[in-house]
Write a protein that holds these residues in place. Structure first.
Motif, PDB file in Angstrom:
ATOM      1  N   MET A   1      53.002  10.700  27.765  1.00 18.04           N
ATOM      2  CA  MET A   1      53.435  12.077  27.515  1.00 18.04           C
ATOM      3  C   MET A   1      52.537  12.723  26.458  1.00 18.04           C
ATOM      4  N   THR A   2      52.048  13.926  26.731  1.00 24.25           N
ATOM      5  CA  THR A   2      51.169  14.624  25.801  1.00 24.25           C
ATOM      6  C   THR A   2      51.937  15.038  24.548  1.00 24.25           C
ATOM      7  N   LYS A   3      51.347  14.762  23.414  1.00 25.28           N
ATOM      8  CA  LYS A   3      51.944  15.187  22.155  1.00 25.28           C
ATOM      9  C   LYS A   3      51.829  16.704  22.030  1.00 25.28           C
ATOM     10  N   LEU A   4      52.887  17.329  21.545  1.00 25.55           N
ATOM     11  CA  LEU A   4      52.867  18.784  21.377  1.00 25.55           C
ATOM     12  C   LEU A   4      51.757  19.208  20.421  1.00 25.55           C
ATOM     13  N   ALA A   5      51.534  18.399  19.389  1.00 31.00           N
ATOM     14  CA  ALA A   5      50.519  18.742  18.401  1.00 31.00           C
ATOM     15  C   ALA A   5      49.107  18.685  18.968  1.00 31.00           C
ATOM     16  N   GLU A   6      48.949  18.074  20.131  1.00 35.35           N
ATOM     17  CA  GLU A   6      47.625  17.958  20.748  1.00 35.35           C
ATOM     18  C   GLU A   6      47.354  19.071  21.760  1.00 35.35           C
ATOM     19  N   SER A   8      46.517  22.823  23.116  1.00 36.71           N
ATOM     20  CA  SER A   8      45.717  23.936  22.604  1.00 36.71           C
ATOM     21  C   SER A   8      46.665  25.038  22.130  1.00 36.71           C
ATOM     22  N   CYS A   9      46.132  25.991  21.387  1.00 38.18           N
ATOM     23  CA  CYS A   9      46.957  27.122  20.939  1.00 38.18           C
ATOM     24  C   CYS A   9      47.586  27.836  22.128  1.00 38.18           C
ATOM     25  N   ALA A  10      46.783  28.046  23.174  1.00 41.58           N
ATOM     26  CA  ALA A  10      47.280  28.740  24.360  1.00 41.58           C
ATOM     27  C   ALA A  10      48.387  27.946  25.038  1.00 41.58           C
ATOM     28  N   GLU A  11      48.204  26.625  25.145  1.00 40.09           N
ATOM     29  CA  GLU A  11      49.208  25.776  25.788  1.00 40.09           C
ATOM     30  C   GLU A  11      50.490  25.701  24.963  1.00 40.09           C
ATOM     31  N   PHE A  12      50.325  25.583  23.655  1.00 43.65           N
ATOM     32  CA  PHE A  12      51.491  25.476  22.779  1.00 43.65           C
ATOM     33  C   PHE A  12      52.352  26.725  22.856  1.00 43.65           C
ATOM     34  N   THR A  13      51.709  27.877  22.755  1.00 42.34           N
ATOM     35  CA  THR A  13      52.478  29.129  22.786  1.00 42.34           C
ATOM     36  C   THR A  13      53.052  29.392  24.170  1.00 42.34           C
ATOM     37  N   SER A  14      52.346  28.982  25.206  1.00 44.70           N
ATOM     38  CA  SER A  14      52.860  29.142  26.557  1.00 44.70           C
ATOM     39  C   SER A  14      54.105  28.284  26.769  1.00 44.70           C
ATOM     40  N   GLN A  15      54.055  27.045  26.295  1.00 44.53           N
ATOM     41  CA  GLN A  15      55.212  26.163  26.450  1.00 44.53           C
ATOM     42  C   GLN A  15      56.381  26.634  25.592  1.00 44.53           C
ATOM     43  N   GLY A  26      61.848  24.611  15.276  1.00 46.73           N
ATOM     44  CA  GLY A  26      61.394  23.597  14.330  1.00 46.73           C
ATOM     45  C   GLY A  26      59.909  23.313  14.458  1.00 46.73           C
ATOM     46  N   GLY A  27      59.461  23.077  15.703  1.00 48.82           N
ATOM     47  CA  GLY A  27      58.047  22.803  15.936  1.00 48.82           C
ATOM     48  C   GLY A  27      57.168  23.984  15.578  1.00 48.82           C
ATOM     49  N   GLU A  73      51.150  16.125   7.463  1.00 47.53           N
ATOM     50  CA  GLU A  73      52.605  15.942   7.584  1.00 47.53           C
ATOM     51  C   GLU A  73      53.243  17.057   8.408  1.00 47.53           C
ATOM     52  N   PHE A  74      52.807  18.279   8.179  1.00 46.81           N
ATOM     53  CA  PHE A  74      53.315  19.398   8.984  1.00 46.81           C
ATOM     54  C   PHE A  74      53.033  19.161  10.467  1.00 46.81           C
ATOM     55  N   VAL A  75      51.806  18.763  10.775  1.00 48.29           N
ATOM     56  CA  VAL A  75      51.429  18.528  12.176  1.00 48.29           C
ATOM     57  C   VAL A  75      52.292  17.416  12.776  1.00 48.29           C
ATOM     58  N   ALA A  76      52.529  16.363  12.014  1.00 53.92           N
ATOM     59  CA  ALA A  76      53.378  15.271  12.498  1.00 53.92           C
ATOM     60  C   ALA A  76      54.792  15.759  12.788  1.00 53.92           C
ATOM     61  N   CYS A  77      55.273  16.708  11.993  1.00 53.58           N
ATOM     62  CA  CYS A  77      56.637  17.226  12.170  1.00 53.58           C
ATOM     63  C   CYS A  77      56.812  17.986  13.483  1.00 53.58           C
ATOM     64  N   ILE A  78      55.728  18.467  14.063  1.00 58.75           N
ATOM     65  CA  ILE A  78      55.831  19.171  15.343  1.00 58.75           C
ATOM     66  C   ILE A  78      56.441  18.246  16.387  1.00 58.75           C
ATOM     67  N   ASP A  79      55.928  17.035  16.483  1.00 58.44           N
ATOM     68  CA  ASP A  79      56.449  16.092  17.460  1.00 58.44           C
ATOM     69  C   ASP A  79      57.697  15.370  16.976  1.00 58.44           C
ATOM     70  N   LEU A  80      57.809  15.155  15.673  1.00 61.66           N
ATOM     71  CA  LEU A  80      59.023  14.534  15.146  1.00 61.66           C
ATOM     72  C   LEU A  80      60.244  15.402  15.426  1.00 61.66           C
ATOM     73  N   ASP A  81      60.066  16.713  15.339  1.00 62.00           N
ATOM     74  CA  ASP A  81      61.176  17.630  15.619  1.00 62.00           C
ATOM     75  C   ASP A  81      61.599  17.531  17.079  1.00 62.00           C
ATOM     76  N   ALA A  82      60.618  17.450  17.965  1.00 64.48           N
ATOM     77  CA  ALA A  82      60.928  17.326  19.397  1.00 64.48           C
ATOM     78  C   ALA A  82      61.640  16.005  19.686  1.00 64.48           C
ATOM     79  N   GLU A  83      61.193  14.946  19.035  1.00 68.17           N
ATOM     80  CA  GLU A  83      61.808  13.634  19.226  1.00 68.17           C
ATOM     81  C   GLU A  83      63.238  13.607  18.711  1.00 68.17           C
TER      82      GLU A  83
END
Length: 206
Positions: A1-6, A8-15, A26-27, A73-83
């Motif tokens: 499964m692709t990590k949210l933090a990985e 692109s900006c376009a993909e993140f905002t689209s999702q 949170g993310g 740490e902030f970047v890690a929290c993107i996926d930690l929040d989803a988990e």
């Protein structure tokens, strides 16, 4: 499964704009904080090595080191929040009269509140660092410090509302009240500090 933090900006905002449950507030708050403190570090990068700022160079290097750790740490929290949200979503899907649902819900709510609370803590420390970047950094870059402070302020408030969304559903009101109090204290302290950083930079600019 692709990590949210990985993504692109376009993909993140689209999702984020889709029906997908994550990334949510949170993310998005964690990402805002990561960008905010990265801007603080940018001020440092544009200050180090300049003769005009030689007397604060050691301070700037120290700030940059901690800022980079906060960014990670902030970047890690993107996926930690989803988990952390996944167990909660599973409990919500259970029949309300299912055996053990209440206990599972309480545990899931606690875990779901942990990451946004951490995002708030990171945001507060990031604002403290950015305050120093703004005070000591190169005048040509302090507008970035002000922008970073506002992004971290947004991360602070985004984290807060996500804490409250979970504590409001908790049965353990003593624990919920404790988290609510921590949230309120951080909001009061660091929102004011971020606003002062912004105002101070505004006044310094020609």
């Amino acid at each position: 499964m692709t990590k949210l933090a990985e993504l692109s900006c376009a993909e993140f905002t689209s999702q984020t704009a889709s029906k997908a449950p994550v990334p949510g507030g949170g993310g998005a708050s964690a990402l805002a904080g990561a960008i905010g403190i990265a801007l603080g570090n940018m001020v440092g990068q544009l200050t180090v090595g300049k003769k005009k700022y030689a007397d604060v160079e050691e301070d700037i290097i120290r700030l940059m080191s901690e800022a980079e750790e906060l960014r990670k740490e902030f970047v890690a929290c993107i996926d930690l929040d989803a988990e952390a949200f996944e167990p909660l979503s599973k409990v919500y899907a259970m029949p309300k009269d299912a055996e053990g649902r209440d206990a599972l819900m309480e545990d899931a709510l606690r875990k779901a509140a942990e990451v946004p609370l951490r995002i708030m803590e990171l945001s507060g420390r990031a604002i403290e660092l950015i305050k120093e970047f703004g005070e000591k950094g190169s005048i040509i870059a302090i507008s970035d410090a002000a922008t970073g402070a506002m992004l971290c302020r947004a991360a602070l408030f985004g984290g807060a509302i996500n804490v409250i969304a979970n504590t409001g559903l908790m049965k353990d009101k003593e624990y919920a009240d404790e988290l609510d109090m921590k949230t309120a204290v951080m909001m009061d302290k660091y929102a004011e500090m971020a606003d002062l950083v912004y105002a101070d930079v505004w006044e310094k600019l020609p």
